[in-house]
Design an enzyme around this catalytic site. Structure first.
Site, PDB file in Angstrom:
ATOM      1  CB  SER A   1      -0.990   0.008   1.165  1.00 36.26           C
ATOM      2  OG  SER A   1      -0.475  -0.588   2.280  1.00 36.26           O
TER       3      SER A   1
ATOM      4  CG  HIS B   1      -3.410  -1.213  -2.763  1.00 34.07           C
ATOM      5  ND1 HIS B   1      -3.798   0.074  -2.488  1.00 34.07           N
ATOM      6  CD2 HIS B   1      -3.151  -1.779  -1.564  1.00 34.07           C
ATOM      7  CE1 HIS B   1      -3.780   0.269  -1.181  1.00 34.07           C
ATOM      8  NE2 HIS B   1      -3.402  -0.845  -0.599  1.00 34.07           N
TER       9      HIS B   1
ATOM     10  CD  GLU C   1      -5.511   2.552  -4.928  1.00 34.47           C
ATOM     11  OE1 GLU C   1      -5.985   3.672  -4.754  1.00 34.47           O
ATOM     12  OE2 GLU C   1      -4.486   2.167  -4.317  1.00 34.47           O
TER      13      GLU C   1
ATOM     14  CG  ASN D   1      -3.640   4.546   1.584  1.00 36.96           C
ATOM     15  OD1 ASN D   1      -4.669   4.649   2.270  1.00 36.96           O
ATOM     16  ND2 ASN D   1      -2.982   3.405   1.464  1.00 36.96           N
TER      17      ASN D   1
HETATM   18  P1  NAI Z   1       0.334  -9.565   7.859  1.00 42.58           P
HETATM   19  O1  NAI Z   1       1.417  -9.245   8.836  1.00 42.58           O
HETATM   20  O2  NAI Z   1      -1.028  -9.906   8.369  1.00 42.58           O
HETATM   21  O3  NAI Z   1       0.814 -10.797   6.941  1.00 42.58           O
HETATM   22  C1  NAI Z   1       2.056 -10.877   6.310  1.00 42.58           C
HETATM   23  C2  NAI Z   1       2.395 -12.340   6.146  1.00 42.58           C
HETATM   24  O4  NAI Z   1       3.548 -12.439   5.315  1.00 42.58           O
HETATM   25  C3  NAI Z   1       2.737 -13.038   7.452  1.00 42.58           C
HETATM   26  O5  NAI Z   1       1.988 -14.213   7.571  1.00 42.58           O
HETATM   27  C4  NAI Z   1       4.226 -13.325   7.332  1.00 42.58           C
HETATM   28  O6  NAI Z   1       4.609 -14.509   7.981  1.00 42.58           O
HETATM   29  C5  NAI Z   1       4.417 -13.427   5.852  1.00 42.58           C
HETATM   30  N1  NAI Z   1       5.765 -13.125   5.367  1.00 42.58           N
HETATM   31  C6  NAI Z   1       6.559 -12.102   5.737  1.00 42.58           C
HETATM   32  N2  NAI Z   1       7.703 -12.126   5.022  1.00 42.58           N
HETATM   33  C7  NAI Z   1       7.604 -13.182   4.175  1.00 42.58           C
HETATM   34  C8  NAI Z   1       8.468 -13.718   3.165  1.00 42.58           C
HETATM   35  N3  NAI Z   1       9.631 -13.162   2.892  1.00 42.58           N
HETATM   36  N4  NAI Z   1       8.037 -14.802   2.491  1.00 42.58           N
HETATM   37  C9  NAI Z   1       6.845 -15.372   2.750  1.00 42.58           C
HETATM   38  N5  NAI Z   1       6.001 -14.923   3.699  1.00 42.58           N
HETATM   39  C10 NAI Z   1       6.378 -13.814   4.387  1.00 42.58           C
HETATM   40  O7  NAI Z   1       0.298  -8.345   6.842  1.00 42.58           O
HETATM   41  P2  NAI Z   1      -0.930  -7.832   5.949  1.00 42.58           P
HETATM   42  O8  NAI Z   1      -1.714  -6.839   6.720  1.00 42.58           O
HETATM   43  O9  NAI Z   1      -1.622  -9.003   5.361  1.00 42.58           O
HETATM   44  O10 NAI Z   1      -0.150  -7.005   4.815  1.00 42.58           O
HETATM   45  C11 NAI Z   1       0.545  -7.631   3.792  1.00 42.58           C
HETATM   46  C12 NAI Z   1       0.824  -6.638   2.688  1.00 42.58           C
HETATM   47  O11 NAI Z   1      -0.398  -6.062   2.239  1.00 42.58           O
HETATM   48  C13 NAI Z   1       1.716  -5.474   3.075  1.00 42.58           C
HETATM   49  O12 NAI Z   1       2.506  -5.119   1.980  1.00 42.58           O
HETATM   50  C14 NAI Z   1       0.715  -4.371   3.388  1.00 42.58           C
HETATM   51  O13 NAI Z   1       1.244  -3.075   3.230  1.00 42.58           O
HETATM   52  C15 NAI Z   1      -0.338  -4.633   2.337  1.00 42.58           C
HETATM   53  N6  NAI Z   1      -1.686  -4.149   2.643  1.00 42.58           N
HETATM   54  C16 NAI Z   1      -2.206  -4.252   3.894  1.00 42.58           C
HETATM   55  C17 NAI Z   1      -3.497  -3.796   4.157  1.00 42.58           C
HETATM   56  C18 NAI Z   1      -4.076  -3.912   5.518  1.00 42.58           C
HETATM   57  O14 NAI Z   1      -5.078  -3.232   5.784  1.00 42.58           O
HETATM   58  N7  NAI Z   1      -3.535  -4.740   6.403  1.00 42.58           N
HETATM   59  C19 NAI Z   1      -4.317  -3.196   3.088  1.00 42.58           C
HETATM   60  C20 NAI Z   1      -3.707  -3.217   1.788  1.00 42.58           C
HETATM   61  C21 NAI Z   1      -2.419  -3.634   1.604  1.00 42.58           C
END
Ligand code: NAI
Length: 507
Positions: free
Chosen positions: A124, A145, A157, A195
């Site tokens: 994001s 996104h 997006e 955003n």
């Molecule tokens: P989260 O922390 O819930 O999940 C991330 C997952 O990725 C975890 O399960 C972790 O173990 C895994 N992970 C981390 N590094 C890794 C790697 N190198 N290889 C494989 N797995 C790996 O995070 P979330 O909230 O799901 O966010 C994920 C992405 O989505 C980020 O880039 C965030 O900016 C984006 N995003 C988040 C939103 C939100 O509201 N939480 C909305 C839109 C985008």
């Protein structure tokens, strides 16, 4: 038109957290085999169990047949290693928000997947251009996104970096649409569309609070009941979490080289420093402890109904006010338009704010008893209106103005004499930012309005709202805000200026 990926195509999702799991659910529901990978042992399998439970719930509610629910669940596979993703046609990355970690992952992926495989990031805030810089074939990388929760939020997006091939963006656009989403295309610039354009929703409310315009509960109520927003800015920031909201504001501000448009607020910095992060910490702008009582908005006490109400002209606001008075069987007279006066009663003149304070307006118009009303999304149905009263206005005249609005069925919240009150200045700045995004080629007009309606549930796209207000009026509001504050923050978008002049007729 570019085709969506076939439902036979294998989709890989990396990161089985909140977003990855949601995206995997969407792709599986659309008929794809989905391989889910996470570097946390057991995380992918756990996420799949959670998604299957969701499918079962949907089946129980009749939204999916039991067989479709079973089939969708069976299409989800936990991958043990990146090499397992070699047959993917699309990989969507939803891992930790860190440029280096994402670059490393995509570099590793390039060694595994086929030449035609599309790579997408759910980031994001990180530049797609910057992620792509680490790749051999950055033209196949784009942003995809989703919004949280991905299965429920319609907006996606599709973000193109400098190297992204248009066919790749088009395929992702068509694929997101085939998955039941509403995609919009955007250029990779800080905050993408939502955003970035949403910043003033928080920033203007924080400015008004900082200047003592009103308390949070009152401003929230006005934004909901007059502005038509689902949540007021303060309750919304408390829900998002001040750590998250402040970090996004800071990252957009820094990414635009400290453009004052995006300047963060000391109030929010203080909340973060204090650990008052909102709902999740039990305290933010509001108290969420068990014994807390949610504060009520300040509402003006009931005033006597004035006997000499006059409504001026046939503007949309005047018509709505007249209709409300008629419905409530209040006697009034109608008169020809008189400048931009809306109504009068008991010696008070009411106008819709044009970005000047009521006090300045009183001096400019030589009418000391000036009362300003705020913008409403729909003056016919709004249940509350904010007003401000000139310093020169006598209290009997002010009470008559309140009495007039109350007779028309509005709850009235008097704010301090803040320029542009709260709804008008917020909507003007949302439209200003939306116009700049369009003017700078980030997206087109339709995309920005769709993105704000579906990504953050605004009741109306900011540019459609600007047209409804009138570009003349909108640019006057912005010019007055710029004059009052003398800050570059309130500069008018060149697109708004262009539209203003383009609408003028040569005589
Ligand atoms: P989260 O922390 O819930 O999940 C991330 C997952 O990725 C975890 O399960 C972790 O173990 C895994 N992970 C981390 N590094 C890794 C790697 N190198 N290889 C494989 N797995 C790996 O995070 P979330 O909230 O799901 O966010 C994920 C992405 O989505 C980020 O880039 C965030 O900016 C984006 N995003 C988040 C939103 C939100 O509201 N939480 C909305 C839109 C985008």
């Amino acid at each position: 038109m570019t085709q969506a990926l076939s439902s036979q195509a294998v989709i890989a999702v990396i990161g089985a957290g909140a977003m990855g799991a949601g995206i995997a659910q969407v792709a599986a529901a659309a008929g794809h085999t989905v391989k889910l990978l996470d570097n946390r042992p057991g995380a992918a399998a756990q996420a799949i169990a959670g998604i299957c439970a969701q499918f079962e719930k949907m089946a129980a509610k009749g939204k999916l047949s039991p067989q479709a629910s079973k089939d969708a669940g069976a299409r989800l596979l936990a991958a043990g290693h990146i090499a397992d993703l070699s047959d993917a046609a699309l990989v969507v990355e939803a891992i930790v928000e860190n440029l280096q970690v994402k670059q490393t992952l995509f570099k590793d992926l390039e060694a595994v997947v086929s030449e035609g495989c599309i790579l997408a990031s759910n980031t994001s805030s990180i530049s797609i251009t910057a992620i792509g810089a680490a790749l051999k074939h950055p033209q196949r990388l784009a942003g995809l996104h989703f919004f949280n929760p991905a299965p429920l939020m319609a907006l996606v997006e599709v973000v193109s970096g400098l190297a992204t091939h248009q066919d790749v963006a088009d395929t992702l656009f068509a694929t997101a649409a085939a998955w039941g989403k509403t995609p919009v295309q955007a250029k990779s610039t800080p905050g993408f569309i939502v955003n970035r354009v949403a910043r003033p929703y928080y920033a203007e409310a924080l400015r008004v609070l900082n200047e003592g315009g009103a308390d949070c509960a009152t401003l929230d109520a006005v934004m909901r009941e007059a502005g038509g927003f689902r949540m007021g800015p303060f309750e919304l920031m408390d829900m998002i979490g001040h750590d998250v909201n402040f970090a996004v504001t800071n990252s957009v501000w820094r990414a635009f080289f400290n453009d004052p448009r995006f300047l963060p607020s000391l109030i929010q910095q203080d909340l973060v420093d204090a650990g008052f992060l909102g709902r999740k910490s039990g305290r933010g702008f509001f108290d969420y402890s068990a014994s807390a009582v949610k504060p009520l908005p300040a509402t003006a006490p009931e005033q006597v109904q004035p006997k000499d109400i006059v409504v001026y002209g046939q503007s949309a606001v005047a018509q709505a006010l007249a209709k409300r008075l008629q419905t409530n069987q209040v006697s009034f007279t109608q008169a020809a338009a008189d400048g931009d006066a809306l109504a009068s009663a008991g010696g008070a003149t009411l106008r819709v704010t044009d970005g000047r304070t009521a006090t300045r307006c009183a001096v400019d118009t030589h009418l000391p008893n000036t009362v300003l009303i705020d913008l409403a999304l729909d003056y016919q149905t709004a249940t509350r209106l904010a007003v401000s009263v000139a310093a020169h206005c006598d209290s009997a005249a002010a009470n008559s103005a309140m009495g007039l609005l109350q007779a028309a069925g509005f709850a009235v919240s008097q704010l301090q004499d803040i320029p542009g009150l709260i709804v008008m200045r917020t909507v003007a700045m949302l439209a200003n930012e939306a116009a700049d995004a369009v003017n700078q080629g980030v997206c087109d007009t339709a995309a920005v309005d769709t993105a704000m309606r579906l990504g953050v549930n605004y009741p109306c796209g900011p540019l459609a709202w600007a047209n409804a207000i009138g570009i003349d009026k909108l640019s006057t509001v912005l010019a007055h805000l710029a004059q009052t504050y003398g800050e570059d923050r309130y500069r008018t978008s060149p697109l708004i200026q262009h539209q203003l002049y383009a609408a003028k007729v040569f005589s």
